[in-house]
Design a protein around this motif. Sequence first.
Motif, PDB file in Angstrom:
ATOM      1  N   VAL A 309       0.817  -1.223   0.000  1.00 26.47           N
ATOM      2  CA  VAL A 309       0.000   0.000   0.000  1.00 26.47           C
ATOM      3  C   VAL A 309       0.848   1.269   0.000  1.00 26.47           C
ATOM      4  O   VAL A 309       0.315   2.377  -0.115  1.00 26.47           O
ATOM      5  N   MET A 310       2.158   1.112   0.095  1.00 23.81           N
ATOM      6  CA  MET A 310       3.037   2.282  -0.026  1.00 23.81           C
ATOM      7  C   MET A 310       3.104   2.767  -1.470  1.00 23.81           C
ATOM      8  O   MET A 310       3.581   3.872  -1.735  1.00 23.81           O
ATOM      9  N   VAL A 311       2.635   1.953  -2.402  1.00 25.08           N
ATOM     10  CA  VAL A 311       2.517   2.342  -3.809  1.00 25.08           C
ATOM     11  C   VAL A 311       1.093   2.872  -4.027  1.00 25.08           C
ATOM     12  O   VAL A 311       0.127   2.144  -3.764  1.00 25.08           O
ATOM     13  N   PRO A 312       0.924   4.109  -4.481  1.00 20.24           N
ATOM     14  CA  PRO A 312      -0.424   4.702  -4.610  1.00 20.24           C
ATOM     15  C   PRO A 312      -1.412   3.854  -5.394  1.00 20.24           C
ATOM     16  O   PRO A 312      -2.585   3.729  -4.996  1.00 20.24           O
ATOM     17  N   GLU A 313      -0.970   3.236  -6.492  1.00 21.92           N
ATOM     18  CA  GLU A 313      -1.883   2.412  -7.285  1.00 21.92           C
ATOM     19  C   GLU A 313      -2.383   1.201  -6.489  1.00 21.92           C
ATOM     20  O   GLU A 313      -3.565   0.825  -6.580  1.00 21.92           O
ATOM     21  N   ASN A 314      -1.496   0.607  -5.721  1.00 25.77           N
ATOM     22  CA  ASN A 314      -1.891  -0.539  -4.892  1.00 25.77           C
ATOM     23  C   ASN A 314      -2.836  -0.111  -3.776  1.00 25.77           C
ATOM     24  O   ASN A 314      -3.793  -0.824  -3.443  1.00 25.77           O
ATOM     25  N   LEU A 315      -2.557   1.041  -3.202  1.00 25.06           N
ATOM     26  CA  LEU A 315      -3.412   1.553  -2.134  1.00 25.06           C
ATOM     27  C   LEU A 315      -4.819   1.811  -2.656  1.00 25.06           C
ATOM     28  O   LEU A 315      -5.819   1.478  -1.997  1.00 25.06           O
ATOM     29  N   ALA A 316      -4.911   2.377  -3.862  1.00 27.10           N
ATOM     30  CA  ALA A 316      -6.221   2.620  -4.474  1.00 27.10           C
ATOM     31  C   ALA A 316      -6.964   1.311  -4.704  1.00 27.10           C
ATOM     32  O   ALA A 316      -8.171   1.197  -4.430  1.00 27.10           O
ATOM     33  N   ALA A 317      -6.231   0.289  -5.175  1.00 26.32           N
ATOM     34  CA  ALA A 317      -6.844  -1.019  -5.400  1.00 26.32           C
ATOM     35  C   ALA A 317      -7.291  -1.652  -4.082  1.00 26.32           C
ATOM     36  O   ALA A 317      -8.343  -2.303  -4.005  1.00 26.32           O
ATOM     37  N   PHE A 318      -6.509  -1.452  -3.039  1.00 27.92           N
ATOM     38  CA  PHE A 318      -6.834  -1.972  -1.707  1.00 27.92           C
ATOM     39  C   PHE A 318      -8.122  -1.334  -1.186  1.00 27.92           C
ATOM     40  O   PHE A 318      -9.009  -2.028  -0.665  1.00 27.92           O
ATOM     41  N   VAL A 319      -8.234  -0.035  -1.337  1.00 24.68           N
ATOM     42  CA  VAL A 319      -9.426   0.684  -0.867  1.00 24.68           C
ATOM     43  C   VAL A 319     -10.654   0.278  -1.686  1.00 24.68           C
ATOM     44  O   VAL A 319     -11.718  -0.011  -1.135  1.00 24.68           O
ATOM     45  N   GLU A 320     -10.489   0.236  -3.004  1.00 26.77           N
ATOM     46  CA  GLU A 320     -11.607  -0.138  -3.878  1.00 26.77           C
ATOM     47  C   GLU A 320     -12.021  -1.593  -3.657  1.00 26.77           C
ATOM     48  O   GLU A 320     -13.179  -1.950  -3.839  1.00 26.77           O
ATOM     49  N   GLY A 321     -11.096  -2.431  -3.282  1.00 27.05           N
ATOM     50  CA  GLY A 321     -11.394  -3.844  -3.016  1.00 27.05           C
ATOM     51  C   GLY A 321     -11.968  -4.088  -1.640  1.00 27.05           C
ATOM     52  O   GLY A 321     -12.017  -5.231  -1.177  1.00 27.05           O
ATOM     53  N   GLU A 322     -12.385  -3.005  -0.956  1.00 32.74           N
ATOM     54  CA  GLU A 322     -12.992  -3.067   0.371  1.00 32.74           C
ATOM     55  C   GLU A 322     -12.035  -3.624   1.425  1.00 32.74           C
ATOM     56  O   GLU A 322     -12.443  -4.303   2.369  1.00 32.74           O
ATOM     57  N   GLY A 323     -10.758  -3.297   1.234  1.00 33.56           N
ATOM     58  CA  GLY A 323      -9.761  -3.719   2.210  1.00 33.56           C
ATOM     59  C   GLY A 323      -9.944  -3.054   3.562  1.00 33.56           C
ATOM     60  O   GLY A 323      -9.735  -3.687   4.608  1.00 33.56           O
TER      61      GLY A 323
END
Length: 557
Positions: A309-323
Amino acid sequence: GRRNTAGRIQQSVLQSEKYSIAGEEEEEEDEMGADGMEEAGEEEDDETKMNKMLDQAEGVEIMDIHQLKRAVLSLERKIAKNQEMRVKHADEPTRFLDSEVELYEDINKLQALATAPELYGEFVKLNAVQKLSELLDHENVDITLATIELMNELTDPDALGEMESEDCLKDLVNSLVENAFLELLAKNLARIDEGEDDGRQGIYNALSIIENLSELQPHALEAICDKTELVPWLFKRLRVKTFDQNKLYCSEIISILCQQNQENQKKIGSDGGMDNLLQLTSSWKKKDPKDSDESEMIQNLFDSICSCVMVPENLAAFVEGEGIELMVIMLQARKFAARCALKVLDYSLSRSNAACERFVNAAGLKTLFPGFLKPQSILANCNFKEAKGGAREDEEHVVSIISSLILRLGGDLHSRVLQKFVENGFEKLDKLIELHEKYYTLVESAADEEEKDEDEEDGYENMTAEERRYLARLDKGLFILQLVDTILAFLLTEDLPGIEKRIRMLLHQSDAGIEQVIKVMKEYHDNIGDESTGGEDALNMKEITGDLLDFLKEKQP
């Protein structure tokens, strides 16, 4: 011995060619009498075992350069002979069996090179790494497994000792990269059958090579993460329900790769990687691990999320994936994974406004603040005894999350966070002041302890006295203190009924005052860099702490 090796190679050869004949070993076992079986099963006493071990140790030869050259030349000849026999007798596997056994034995003989790492440079010059790389693709998987075992021995950091920084080691690693050894290693993982003991050990050895290189030459792993199917294979292996040491090792390799660099983090989190990590952790939301190995695997998976999640794209995917919602559910369950989820939430909320919004809307506040008041409640329903303790780390994550919420939220959501410090007779504000007193005392006492321990500490010889003192204060909780006082400063800037009066009263009761908060905030401000981090949602903490500091100075009597 050679007979056992021949039996195993023969079985592998014949199975690969879809033949089935009885192995020689079974016939030999049938011929053994009852007395022989009984004799073989007798237990040896400790002295006998020790003598055997010593005899074996004495039998290990340290390879010299002449032996190395002969061994590599022999290997080349055995490879050529085996290739020739395989082509010549493609339909008669028994005809090339002997050449396969000889090749297998020559690979194993090269393990003696691990006793002489100073010869690695010569090993590379002899083009041996290229030959071994080619053997990873050998039709007989036993040859592949022997090659993997050999390279695991050669790259073992414990065996290398003081040779780690020498050019010979760099030559070996560079040659592995140049000859695509790691790519071929990753490619061949899928064809190794873990249903057999040799296959399970082979997978373990392959993963061990990756770990070895992460310690010796981390840059060598960039290619294996970017150019191979290693990451998808690791995720697939981790989805196997049965737990074993290889599953644990896969979680460790994912975590290691995530810690290497941002490119690896990006690769692991992309193409559904964040969803994979969420699926793997979701099964632990309401159950505890059975033992320390399972707990280690769980922590590896959550640590991988923290890195990704330190990578912005991964963090966005984490949030969108209901992490965020999944982590809140884990906090509510208060099982073993709750502590891990708390860490993930800290990493996520400190970098994303959207993550903060999702957290509040998922009922995160009523889940988080009981842990703020009583950190031990975070694991209230956890029955895994080894998870007890760690309250200091939990406290830091909780305070950091609250700080992120106050800094990043606006409007109604921001107000809902602030109201938490007013409700129930200011109980959470009282806890905040309690934390200020606790960590202020600890941090201030660190200077005296640092002076006492100055002569005993290792690794501080190149630091100034001030740098040593600052590190000692960080160890005592300086960062938590800075977060606590940042929250206090923000509360003072808000128009909340009774909040300023309550803060002044509580500080006065502990023989402190706003001056203490100003002192902490000034040091925090002075040690923050000017740059902003965190992508689009980056906060300029230098500017924020500067504004808070100016406000606090105006509040001084």
